[in-house]
Design an enzyme around this catalytic site. Structure first.
Site, PDB file in Angstrom:
ATOM      1  N   HIS A 153      17.492  58.555  69.655  1.00  0.00           N
ATOM      2  CA  HIS A 153      19.111  58.883  69.823  1.00  0.00           C
ATOM      3  C   HIS A 153      19.447  57.879  68.789  1.00  0.00           C
ATOM      4  CE1 HIS A 153      18.940  61.481  73.408  1.00  0.00           C
ATOM      5  NE2 HIS A 153      19.106  62.077  72.353  1.00  0.00           N
ATOM      6  N   CYS A 160      14.003  73.652  54.290  1.00  0.00           N
ATOM      7  CA  CYS A 160      14.993  73.122  55.370  1.00  0.00           C
ATOM      8  C   CYS A 160      14.296  71.700  55.980  1.00  0.00           C
ATOM      9  CB  CYS A 160      15.395  73.797  56.623  1.00  0.00           C
ATOM     10  SG  CYS A 160      14.029  74.561  57.532  1.00  0.00           S
TER      11      CYS A 160
HETATM   12  C1  PEP Z   1      10.037  71.379  59.173  1.00  0.00           C
HETATM   13  O1  PEP Z   1       8.992  71.298  60.113  1.00  0.00           O
HETATM   14  O2  PEP Z   1      10.017  71.028  58.205  1.00  0.00           O
HETATM   15  C2  PEP Z   1      11.308  71.563  60.080  1.00  0.00           C
HETATM   16  C3  PEP Z   1      12.342  71.864  59.435  1.00  0.00           C
HETATM   17  O3  PEP Z   1      11.282  72.012  61.278  1.00  0.00           O
HETATM   18  P1  PEP Z   1      11.010  70.729  62.424  1.00  0.00           P
HETATM   19  O4  PEP Z   1      11.243  69.441  61.713  1.00  0.00           O
HETATM   20  O5  PEP Z   1      12.264  71.081  63.579  1.00  0.00           O
HETATM   21  O6  PEP Z   1       9.711  70.840  62.962  1.00  0.00           O
END
Ligand code: PEP
Ligand code: MG
Length: 534
Positions: A188, A494
């Site tokens: 956190h 993302c």
């Molecule tokens: C990823 O795997 O790049 C992603 C965006 O998801 P997370 O980081 O939540 O697994």
């Protein structure tokens, strides 16, 4: 080692950067022993002392919540909920009943909880141990009725780990940073440090430097120098000035749409984890929410339909007509959810993401209903995590259709949003042709990289292998982008790579024109885009 001032030896220790930036200042020892406790005359008084101390700690946290924003408030509320949970105080009160003083009873009860979290092989749980230590120390402090030593302005807080409340009570306007021997980039405090721009390095495993000395914290590279030599101070200040210049220059890009040097438009959206994250973001500075993770909503208990509906609606209303891509719960792997995820020897390759949601249709159904109802309040898109086969997508889409019919039959207002998938399992990146019928593809570079390179994303020992810029990963990203272009399926990215200025050129060269980044990285990402010629 080089010679430091007054005959001391400069010592540099490497760690892992958790929040970029530079800090120069005195070291402050986070591991000072807590104040001593005066035992009471009777068991009853001991019990009352503990109950009062927990009340004092809750009161202190409640006062902090009032001035905290977004994620900070969320963390404090999580602490309050834990303190108010009888499961935590019960064993301590029982130990008092059998003759222990309140401080020893509380410490033993919490230490045993903490040991359980620390022993976990999952980064998420180990990161929560810091929250429990914070709660433990808050109550011990209230029991001893003594305050906590204050760090001097601009100090580098140095120790095993740092409590979130210590972070929130520190005035970071005067500079300073955090240097931890343990810690985690998933904690956190690391999240808070990134969103406030406080430099932080974790995993400084080598022996401590002299605590009386000044130190240089380079949280861009991940290192601390104790008792630096004049030459080291000089070089450090140059790097710090260059970082500040880059940040200052980047801020001018924040309010403008992102375009490359040659005028190509790039969409830059934000990744969020808590609905309250949007409170600190000016919607005009981004092109929407490219990823809203929903695992954190699931926190300690499974949220009901109403709680989820309100959370999704808040973000949709904030975004207006800009898109908000909400991902169905990606529990498992590095994001376990008590009461939902299962114990597995290899959770990254087990029942996580869509695999778990399809097994637990009761829980998935609640989330789907909340999403369908929230969709009427904005420009919602929904995506499924960890898709490996088209059949998983088809099953999930069928559940949306099923819940939609149920809501229609009940006369509840709702709307079916476009449904897309994360591309983070290599099978999809290698054979995207099965997915020409999905509404959009969003590349999850964090998982895609760890699965392609066989290097866990939360294991510092293989961090050198976990590189999105390895040709194998970039080639896959480029082929997914080309597939999307050919078939008219929008492709975005993302994962954390999208906000990394050093990776952005390679991503744009791979054909991507749509990135989603952490809010604190928006400005730097847009500045990096402006420097690319594609
Ligand atoms: C990823 O795997 O790049 C992603 C965006 O998801 P997370 O980081 O939540 O697994
Ligand atoms: Mg992922």
């Amino acid at each position: 080692m080089t010679a430091g001032p007054q005959g001391t030896r400069a010592m540099q220790v490497e760690g892992i950067p958790a929040s970029p930036g530079y800090a120069e200042g005195p070291l402050f020892d986070l591991d000072q022993p807590p104040a001593s406790y005066k035992p009471k005359a009777s068991t009853e008084e001991e019990r009352a002392a503990l109950v009062n101390a927990i009340g004092t700690a809750v009161g202190r946290l409640t006062a902090l919540v009032e001035t905290a924003d977004g994620d900070a408030a969320g963390i404090l509320e999580f602490h309050i909920a834990m303190l108010e949970d009888d499961a935590l105080s019960g064993p301590a009160l029982a130990a008092i009943g059998s003759g222990q003083p309140a401080d020893a009873a509380w410490r033993a009860a919490l230490d045993s909880e903490i040991a359980g979290y620390e022993a976990s092989d999952q980064d998420y749980f180990r990161a929560r141990a810091a929250d429990l230590r914070d709660i433990r120390d808050q109550v011990l402090r209230a029991l001893s009725e003594e305050g906590e030593a204050e760090a001097p302005p601009g100090a580098i807080l140095y120790g095993e780990d740092i409590a979130p409340t210590r972070f929130l009570e520190t005035d970071w306007n005067k500079g300073g940073g955090i240097a931890l021997k343990r810690g985690s980039t998933a904690s956190h405090v690391a999240m808070l440090a990134r969103s406030r721009g406080v430099p932080m390095v974790v995993g400084l495993s080598a022996p401590a430097g002299p605590l009386s000395s000044d130190a240089l914290l380079d949280a861009e590279r991940g290192a601390i120098v104790f008792s630096p030599s004049p030459a080291e101070v000089e070089a450090f200040r140059q790097s710090a000035a260059s970082f500040a210049d880059r940040q200052g220059a980047a801020r001018t890009f924040l309010t403008e749409p992102a375009v490359t040097k040659t005028g190509t438009a790039v969409r830059v959206q934000v990744n969020i984890a808590y609905p309250s994250d949007v409170d600190g973001i000016d919607v005009a500075t981004c092109d929407g929410v490219g990823l809203m993770r929903t695992e954190f909503l699931f926190g300690k208990a499974l949220p009901d339909e109403e709680t989820q509906y309100r959370a999704y609606r808040k973000v949709l209303e904030w975004a207006g007509d800009k898109p908000v891509t909400i991902r169905t719960v990606d529990a498992g792997g590095d994001k376990p959810v008590p009461g939902f995820t299962v114990e597995e020897t290899n959770p990254f390759l087990g029942l996580r993401g869509i695999r778990l949601s399809l097994k637990r249709r009761d829980i998935f159904g609640v989330q789907i209903r909340a999403l369908l109802r929230a969709a009427i309040h904005g420009n919602l898109k929904v995506m499924f995590p960890m898709i490996a086969t088209h059949d998983e997508y088809a099953q999930a889409a069928a559940l949306f259709a099923e819940e939609q019919s149920a809501l229609a039959a009940e006369g509840v207002a709702h709307k079916l949003p476009p449904l897309g998938i994360m591309v983070e399992v290599p099978s999809v990146a290698l054979a995207p042709e099965d997915f020409a019928d999905v509404a959009f593809l969003s590349i999850g570079s964090n998982d895609l990289t760890q699965y392609v390179m066989a290097a866990a994303r939360d294991n510092a020992a293989v961090a050198h292998l976990n590189s999105v810029r390895h040709p194998a990963v970039l080639r896959l990203i480029a082929s997914v982008a080309a597939f999307g272009q050919k078939k008219g399926v929008p492709v975005s990215l993302c994962g954390d790579a999208g906000g990394d200025p050093t990776t952005i050129p390679a991503l744009l060269e791979a054909g991507l024109r749509d990135l989603s980044v952490a809010p604190a990285q928006l400005a730097m990402a847009k500045a990096a885009i402006a420097d690319v010629s594609v």
